[in-house]
Design an enzyme around this catalytic site. Sequence first.
Site, PDB file in Angstrom:
ATOM      1  N   ARG A  21       0.820  -1.210   0.000  1.00 14.61           N
ATOM      2  CA  ARG A  21       0.000   0.000   0.000  1.00 14.61           C
ATOM      3  C   ARG A  21       0.858   1.266   0.000  1.00 14.61           C
ATOM      4  O   ARG A  21       1.821   1.372   0.763  1.00 14.61           O
ATOM      5  CB  ARG A  21      -0.940   0.000   1.209  1.00 14.61           C
ATOM      6  CG  ARG A  21      -1.922  -1.160   1.193  1.00 14.61           C
ATOM      7  CD  ARG A  21      -2.676  -1.281   2.503  1.00 14.61           C
ATOM      8  NE  ARG A  21      -3.451  -2.514   2.546  1.00 14.61           N
ATOM      9  CZ  ARG A  21      -4.746  -2.598   2.297  1.00 14.61           C
ATOM     10  NH1 ARG A  21      -5.433  -1.507   1.988  1.00 14.61           N
ATOM     11  NH2 ARG A  21      -5.374  -3.756   2.352  1.00 14.61           N
ATOM     12  N   SER A 136     -21.859 -14.617  12.864  1.00 15.91           N
ATOM     13  CA  SER A 136     -21.268 -13.449  12.210  1.00 15.91           C
ATOM     14  C   SER A 136     -21.451 -13.524  10.702  1.00 15.91           C
ATOM     15  O   SER A 136     -21.143 -14.549  10.077  1.00 15.91           O
ATOM     16  CB  SER A 136     -19.770 -13.378  12.547  1.00 15.91           C
ATOM     17  OG  SER A 136     -19.119 -12.360  11.829  1.00 15.91           O
ATOM     18  N   SER A 187     -19.638  -1.782   3.049  1.00 17.29           N
ATOM     19  CA  SER A 187     -19.018  -0.640   2.378  1.00 17.29           C
ATOM     20  C   SER A 187     -18.310  -0.968   1.076  1.00 17.29           C
ATOM     21  O   SER A 187     -18.064  -0.069   0.277  1.00 17.29           O
ATOM     22  CB  SER A 187     -18.011   0.025   3.326  1.00 17.29           C
ATOM     23  OG  SER A 187     -16.956  -0.867   3.639  1.00 17.29           O
ATOM     24  N   HIS A 215     -21.303   2.960   8.052  1.00 19.67           N
ATOM     25  CA  HIS A 215     -21.422   3.573   6.725  1.00 19.67           C
ATOM     26  C   HIS A 215     -22.836   4.077   6.444  1.00 19.67           C
ATOM     27  O   HIS A 215     -23.146   4.452   5.313  1.00 19.67           O
ATOM     28  CB  HIS A 215     -21.000   2.579   5.644  1.00 19.67           C
ATOM     29  CG  HIS A 215     -19.536   2.286   5.667  1.00 19.67           C
ATOM     30  ND1 HIS A 215     -18.603   3.104   5.057  1.00 19.67           N
ATOM     31  CD2 HIS A 215     -18.832   1.288   6.253  1.00 19.67           C
ATOM     32  CE1 HIS A 215     -17.396   2.613   5.260  1.00 19.67           C
ATOM     33  NE2 HIS A 215     -17.503   1.516   5.989  1.00 19.67           N
ATOM     34  N   THR A 243     -19.888   5.320  13.853  1.00 15.88           N
ATOM     35  CA  THR A 243     -18.657   6.114  13.839  1.00 15.88           C
ATOM     36  C   THR A 243     -18.991   7.586  13.749  1.00 15.88           C
ATOM     37  O   THR A 243     -20.045   7.978  13.232  1.00 15.88           O
ATOM     38  CB  THR A 243     -17.762   5.700  12.657  1.00 15.88           C
ATOM     39  OG1 THR A 243     -16.532   6.421  12.731  1.00 15.88           O
ATOM     40  CG2 THR A 243     -18.420   6.018  11.315  1.00 15.88           C
ATOM     41  N   LYS A 246     -17.105   9.371   9.618  1.00 17.13           N
ATOM     42  CA  LYS A 246     -17.525   9.320   8.213  1.00 17.13           C
ATOM     43  C   LYS A 246     -18.551  10.416   7.943  1.00 17.13           C
ATOM     44  O   LYS A 246     -18.183  11.565   7.697  1.00 17.13           O
ATOM     45  CB  LYS A 246     -18.006   7.915   7.874  1.00 17.13           C
ATOM     46  CG  LYS A 246     -16.857   6.902   7.908  1.00 17.13           C
ATOM     47  CD  LYS A 246     -17.287   5.508   7.559  1.00 17.13           C
ATOM     48  CE  LYS A 246     -16.118   4.562   7.391  1.00 17.13           C
ATOM     49  NZ  LYS A 246     -15.235   4.428   8.578  1.00 17.13           N
ATOM     50  N   THR A 275      -7.593   3.728  27.690  1.00 21.34           N
ATOM     51  CA  THR A 275      -7.137   4.622  26.622  1.00 21.34           C
ATOM     52  C   THR A 275      -7.677   6.026  26.843  1.00 21.34           C
ATOM     53  O   THR A 275      -8.745   6.210  27.446  1.00 21.34           O
ATOM     54  CB  THR A 275      -7.553   4.096  25.239  1.00 21.34           C
ATOM     55  OG1 THR A 275      -6.850   4.810  24.223  1.00 21.34           O
ATOM     56  CG2 THR A 275      -9.047   4.243  24.995  1.00 21.34           C
ATOM     57  N   THR A 276      -6.943   7.016  26.374  1.00 23.81           N
ATOM     58  CA  THR A 276      -7.323   8.415  26.564  1.00 23.81           C
ATOM     59  C   THR A 276      -8.644   8.725  25.873  1.00 23.81           C
ATOM     60  O   THR A 276      -8.918   8.254  24.764  1.00 23.81           O
ATOM     61  CB  THR A 276      -6.214   9.329  26.020  1.00 23.81           C
ATOM     62  OG1 THR A 276      -5.009   9.050  26.745  1.00 23.81           O
ATOM     63  CG2 THR A 276      -6.568  10.789  26.177  1.00 23.81           C
ATOM     64  N   THR A 361      -8.928  -6.522   1.832  1.00 21.47           N
ATOM     65  CA  THR A 361     -10.171  -5.775   2.005  1.00 21.47           C
ATOM     66  C   THR A 361     -11.297  -6.424   1.215  1.00 21.47           C
ATOM     67  O   THR A 361     -12.450  -6.478   1.670  1.00 21.47           O
ATOM     68  CB  THR A 361      -9.979  -4.315   1.565  1.00 21.47           C
ATOM     69  OG1 THR A 361      -8.837  -3.768   2.243  1.00 21.47           O
ATOM     70  CG2 THR A 361     -11.197  -3.485   1.882  1.00 21.47           C
TER      71      THR A 361
END
Length: 408
Positions: A21, A136, A187, A215, A243, A246, A275-276, A361
């Site tokens: 990539r 799943s 997606s 998405h 999220t 997006k 985590t912060t 992907t």
Amino acid sequence: MDYNKFFDEALDRLRDERRYRVFADLERIAGRFPHAVWHSPKAPRSVVLWCSNDYLGMGQHPKVVGAMVETATRAGTGAGGTRNIAGNNHPLILLERELADLHGKEAALVFTSGYVSNQTGISTLAKLIPNCLILSDALNHNSMIEGIRQSGADYIVFRHNDLAHLEELLRAHPGRPILIACESLYSMDGDVAPLKQVCDLAERYGAMTYVDEVHAVGMYGPRGGGIAERDGVMHRIDVLEGTLAKAFGCLGGYIAANTKVIDAVRSYAPGFIFTTALPPAICSAATAAIKHLKSSSWERERHQDRAARVKAILTAAGLPVMPSDTHIVPVFVGDPERCKQACDLLLEEHGIYIQPINYPTVPKGSERLRITPSPYHDDVLIDALAEALVEVWDRLGLPLHAKSMAAE
């Protein structure tokens, strides 16, 4: 011991498989989206972004930018640490209330990214359910797969959107706690899960449901609540994940559910506890984006219009547009090397930025360009995209379909 040799060999494998990539050095300019500056090896130049997940351009919206600047000026830049140590910054509390309201749930919990919210959310939930079995969908995102693996729970993959297969698996495990995990909008193919029927099966067999809406939030439904809101099943899904990075143009991920689920994850999830927290300015910006999209339908309507036009124009040009009922416009290539070559030509010769989508992907042999129009891609940009793609397809000897007059 030459440790670098191991890394060189690993990178060589990626290059041999044509899936190494390379990331372009891009600089987004507020007020000019979808135009950006590409800092190429030769010199900076203007390019058009055609694969951004800032689907509605909210990352440059004056309300969102203004909320971020105002809060950063007032509260500073950082969150001060984990919520466990530094407490909840108030804009984060307001954001979680806004998200709970968006999805019609009692509570919400914000994480540092959508990846983390899936990874730690699923793994924590499954660990807290004794003898949990996870069913799943075959095309679930890597973050969901990692969450399932890290849970240590038993899991079975059901064929993508295959309700008969899902019911067969549910029927085979009577009385066992089951978590059904799927996405609402996939997606890479742009197809949608049959959420109503999934909920029917979950209720019939006593299963819990977990749906990834990353998405779709902001994009579908009267207030941007996602596919579940659009299809009238939001209240029937136990855990909704989304999220802020997006359609809302910011950063972070979240889950929304009843208070017991949210409190359990808050209390047990390592990916949350250690985590912060998100900085106050980002929380305020995300809240502003959510509030705006709850009341404004212009962005969603214009976005759907632009996506439909892109599909029509590219199809009329004979390009192999893969079927999609959503805003995702995949164009089939089927070869990793030519997929990368196509993207390089588009960027270097036409000023069009689209990133190649290769394995892992998508499956090998299904490499593609994934085009994501925004409300701000006008007819001139769409026509230029079609012309550039046809020229690149001809240059690389990629097949075209018979041209139609559908978009004339």
